[in-house]
Design an enzyme around this catalytic site. Structure first.
Site, PDB file in Angstrom:
ATOM      1  N   HIS A 156       0.659  -1.221  -0.011  1.00 48.12           N
ATOM      2  CA  HIS A 156       0.021  -0.103   0.142  1.00 48.12           C
ATOM      3  C   HIS A 156       0.785   1.253   0.129  1.00 48.12           C
ATOM      4  O   HIS A 156       0.790   2.119  -1.016  1.00 48.12           O
ATOM      5  CB  HIS A 156      -0.965   0.017   1.049  1.00 48.12           C
ATOM      6  CG  HIS A 156      -1.734   1.288   1.375  1.00 48.12           C
ATOM      7  ND1 HIS A 156      -3.133   1.106   1.039  1.00 48.12           N
ATOM      8  CD2 HIS A 156      -1.364   2.350   1.717  1.00 48.12           C
ATOM      9  CE1 HIS A 156      -3.594   2.257   1.351  1.00 48.12           C
ATOM     10  NE2 HIS A 156      -2.594   3.213   1.682  1.00 48.12           N
ATOM     11  N   GLU A 157       1.743   1.549   1.022  1.00 53.83           N
ATOM     12  CA  GLU A 157       2.753   2.414   1.081  1.00 53.83           C
ATOM     13  C   GLU A 157       3.433   2.681  -0.233  1.00 53.83           C
ATOM     14  O   GLU A 157       3.916   3.989  -0.459  1.00 53.83           O
ATOM     15  CB  GLU A 157       3.343   2.513   2.311  1.00 53.83           C
ATOM     16  CG  GLU A 157       2.536   2.711   3.729  1.00 53.83           C
ATOM     17  CD  GLU A 157       1.600   3.507   3.798  1.00 53.83           C
ATOM     18  OE1 GLU A 157       1.671   4.953   3.012  1.00 53.83           O
ATOM     19  OE2 GLU A 157       0.503   3.391   4.289  1.00 53.83           O
ATOM     20  N   HIS A 180       1.682   4.544  -2.814  1.00 50.14           N
ATOM     21  CA  HIS A 180       1.895   5.997  -2.669  1.00 50.14           C
ATOM     22  C   HIS A 180       3.178   6.411  -3.040  1.00 50.14           C
ATOM     23  O   HIS A 180       3.307   7.683  -3.702  1.00 50.14           O
ATOM     24  CB  HIS A 180       1.674   6.359  -1.242  1.00 50.14           C
ATOM     25  CG  HIS A 180       0.357   6.230  -0.509  1.00 50.14           C
ATOM     26  ND1 HIS A 180      -0.857   7.084  -1.182  1.00 50.14           N
ATOM     27  CD2 HIS A 180      -0.240   5.822   0.681  1.00 50.14           C
ATOM     28  CE1 HIS A 180      -1.830   6.906  -0.628  1.00 50.14           C
ATOM     29  NE2 HIS A 180      -1.451   6.101   0.451  1.00 50.14           N
ATOM     30  N   HIS A 231       3.434   6.929  -6.747  1.00 49.52           N
ATOM     31  CA  HIS A 231       2.698   8.042  -7.328  1.00 49.52           C
ATOM     32  C   HIS A 231       3.500   9.355  -7.214  1.00 49.52           C
ATOM     33  O   HIS A 231       3.502  10.265  -8.002  1.00 49.52           O
ATOM     34  CB  HIS A 231       1.578   8.273  -6.184  1.00 49.52           C
ATOM     35  CG  HIS A 231       0.407   9.105  -6.895  1.00 49.52           C
ATOM     36  ND1 HIS A 231      -0.777   9.566  -6.126  1.00 49.52           N
ATOM     37  CD2 HIS A 231       0.404   9.681  -8.154  1.00 49.52           C
ATOM     38  CE1 HIS A 231      -1.542  10.245  -6.771  1.00 49.52           C
ATOM     39  NE2 HIS A 231      -0.854  10.413  -8.082  1.00 49.52           N
TER      40      HIS A 231
END
Length: 731
Positions: free
Chosen positions: A498-499, A502, A505
């Site tokens: 998940h991280e 990010h 991104h």
């Protein structure tokens, strides 16, 4: 003014500002590394040179510099245009952003008493500086001029978005208010900045101050050996050798609740966990919540909005509180039904154990683990040896390589802010430098709980060249125990994915302006890149790439993968209900139109009774430790995770319908989502990738909440784009 005159003015101004910085630096008494050019590899922060005493002088110097820059823009005698007003404003405050980025990142990841005290001093100064910009009448007049004449300027899509962002920011920060209202707004902003910091500091202090000390070995029954060893090491570090210490950090409290056979001890640590900030001591957060809620509401009304939620959601995909509630209601009923079925299963097992009591929150994780093992023959401890931190990291790197052609090389010549932190050079498949990635994995008293991604430098274009970002992900995973490496639960593994989503991104951003870069998007869109990455973690094809036994190197066997898949929707009623309950609580606080005049405990109870939350479940975050909304950026926005869940499950089907690493699909996701930042309305970007608005059905299927199959339905959001003016990015 001709180009030569402009150039002369620019050079003169730079020299004057440079002299001012130099003179102020002399008054500091030494060279301040935060004010100097970073002479480090890739110009990362010189953590090895930065000391606590450097922060406040650097912040004050940077504020003074930005005020000079703002005055120069506001008093420019030339006609306001995009370049000398909007771009000039965008480029102001570079030094301040650089300094405060380091300060606030360290205050979250490696804080101390001095930094926390400094934060209380610095916060009102930054709030005042912010107000001095947004409430500068001359500056706003120039921005208004550019806004009113934009049709004549022939701006491209990103320039139009930047203008819109800047103009709205001024309106939403009080530029159009009368003088008395501006003064009240300044006071509110100052108070909010201090209260938010105080709230987060209190939660951290509560986490760090509590210890469950176990002295009798029989009270450890049921606990995994590695947790027992970790508790013994914690005890020894706290001068309690021969005992075992458990804390409120997730890597300690959650496995204790999951495995400890001693129900009274589970109750004891659970009560400490769910009463954080609600103990009537110096860390009590109840009054802070009331003040934060009321000040936010007052600010929203001052700016012309019905509530804080109306104010916030105007700049979100959801648009209105009604849309958020409608989305939550769509999912609440099937999730609650499943949770009640799960509770009934737990009750049966408790009765079999001779416990006649109702299911309590401190029973849920313990019996859920027993049911999982009984129903699926799946023991989390059986999985963990296949998820060593190093193997999971390499698996994530492989996924990023296969999807986006990225390579990762560990850097040993760059400064880090803690010995646990590692740094990585990120390159594309042509060898071009993409960025630097820091990773910080283990809990400590100087780090707040949870997991997050942040940046030390955001991507932008400067002088025609891309400025590479410096990104960081911070987690609180289980530490290495004894001679064993750090072994992650599967939940921790998906958190890592998940991280890292990010981080991608931020790393792959490819825009012109920093304020539109990377994760500078609506909060109900920002979780799409992170949550879609979680999907690869559990795919059999991917598991076989990275899930290898840390001792033998054996690839995770097919039977374990099959068990993992069979249990994929297990306990999803609970997980969805506790999350949605927190989302409702957030919205109930921030949809208030009259001041909150009661204790937050009964307010929370009323909120939860209204939706029928079972007594065996509490909100994922109770009011007094809800950092996301009271000390983070998610007020009236915690729903964002479930909306992004709608997006990510719908988006992942684009890969599943082709292949997990389909080149065309990955390129489209990269070009339309990861590279574009906040340069366009997110629904337009999503539709360019997917070809249509998202359906809620994939989310319900993934969580096992679809029940009787219903016709596919769109998520209930008002998703009309703000601005259709953007360049197309199609594969």
């Amino acid at each position: 003014m001709n180009r030569k005159s402009l150039l002369f003015l620019s050079i003169t101004t730079s020299i004057l500002m440079s002299c001012q910085r130099e003179n102020r630096a002399e008054t500091i008494g030494d060279n301040n590394p935060l004010l100097a050019v970073y002479e480090t590899p890739y110009e990362v922060p010189p953590f090895d040179l930065i000391e606590n005493r450097h922060f406040k002088p650097a912040v004050m110097e940077a504020i003074a510099l930005q005020q000079n820059e703002i005055e120069a823009i506001a008093n420019n005698s030339s006609q306001a245009n995009f370049s000398n007003t909007i771009e000039a404003l965008e480029n102001s405050g570079n030094l301040l952003r650089r300094v405060t980025t380091v300060f606030y990142n360290l205050s979250s990841a490696n804080t101390n008493d001095t930094i926390q005290a400094l934060a209380q001093e610095i916060a009102p100064e930054l709030a005042k500086n912010n107000d001095n910009i947004y409430l500068n009448e001359k500056l706003f007049q120039r921005i208004q001029t550019v806004w009113d004449t934009q049709l004549k300027l022939k701006l491209n899509g990103e320039q139009t978005k930047l203008l819109e962002t800047k103009y709205k920011a001024f309106i939403r920060n009080g530029a159009a208010l009368n003088q008395s209202d501006k003064e009240r707004l300044r006071k509110i902003n100052e108070e909010l900045s201090i209260l938010s910091l105080k709230f987060g500091d209190n939660v951290l202090a509560e986490n760090n101050s509590y210890e469950l000390v176990v002295e009798n070995k029989k009270d450890l029954a049921g606990l995994p050996e590695e947790l027992i060893i970790a508790a013994a090491e914690e005890a020894e570090a706290k001068d309690k050798k021969g005992k075992w210490v458990f804390t409120l950090h997730n890597s300690s409290v959650m496995p204790f609740l999951q495995y400890a056979e001693n129900r009274e001890l589970r109750k004891k640590i659970w009560n400490a966990y769910q009463r954080r900030g609600d103990n009537g001591d110096k860390y009590d957060n109840r009054s802070n919540v009331v003040q934060l809620v009321n000040l936010r509401m007052e600010k929203a009304k001052l700016l012309g909005y019905k509530s804080h939620a109306d104010y916030i959601l105007e700049e979100r995909m959801a648009k209105t509180p009604q849309s958020v509630y409608k989305l939550l209601d769509q999912i609440w009923e099937p999730a609650l039904k499943k949770a009640k079925e799960e509770e009934a299963d737990i009750k049966k097992m408790m009765v079999a154990d001779g416990i006649k009591d109702n299911v309590q929150p401190y029973d849920w994780r313990y019996y859920t683990e027993k049911i999982r093992k009984q129903r699926y023959d799946l023991d989390e401890q059986e999985l963990k040896p296949y998820f060593s931190l190093d193997n999971v990291r390499e698996g994530i790197f492989m996924v990023a390589k296969n999807l986006y052609g990225l390579d990762f090389e560990q850097l040993t010549d760059v400064p880090v802010y803690h010995k646990d932190v590692t740094a990585w050079k990120v390159s594309d498949n042509m060898g071009n430098h993409v960025g630097v990635l820091y990773m910080d994995f283990f809990p400590r008293s100087s780090k707040r709980g949870g997991a997050w991604m942040t940046s030390y430098r955001k991507e932008k274009m400067e002088g025609g060249s891309r400025v590479a970002p410096v990104i960081s992900i911070v987690c609180n995973f289980s530490k290495p125990v004894g001679n064993n490496p750090a072994l992650l639960t599967f939940d921790e593994t998906t958190t890592f994915f998940h991280e890292f989503g990010h981080a991608l991104h931020g790393l792959l951003s490819n825009v012109t302006y920093e304020s539109l870069s990377g994760t500078s998007v609506y909060t109900d869109f920002v979780e799409l890149p992170s949550q879609i990455m979680e999907n690869w973690a559990a795919e059999p094809e991917v598991l076989k790439m990275y899930a290898k036994h840390y001792k033998t190197g054996e690839v995770i066997p097919d039977e374990l993968i099959e068990k993992l898949q069979q249990a994929a929707t297990f306990d999803q009623g609970f997980a969805t209900v506790e999350y949605l309950a927190a989302s409702y609580l957030d919205m109930d606080y921030h949809s208030l139109t009259e001041p909150l005049n009661q204790n937050v405990v009964p307010f929370e109870e009323e909120s939860m009774n209204k939706i029928g939350l079972p007594s065996a479940i509490i909100p994922r975050y109770r009011s007094t430790y809800f950092n996301h909304i009271f000390s983070g950026g998610y007020s009236a926005g915690y729903y964002s995770y479930i909306w992004s869940g709608v997006l990510d499950t719908d988006a992942f089907e684009a890969f599943k319908s082709t292949s997990l690493f389909d080149e065309k699909t990955a390129r489209s996701f990269k070009m339309n989502i990861l590279e574009r930042g906040g340069t366009a309305d997110p629904m337009i970007l999503y539709k360019q990738f997917r070809g249509a608005e998202p359906s809620i059905e994939p989310l319900l299927r993934k969580r096992g909440l679809d029940g009787n199959k219903q016709p596919a339905q769109k998520a209930e959001f008002n998703v009309k784009p703000d601005n259709e003016n953007l360049d197309e990015f199609k594969p």
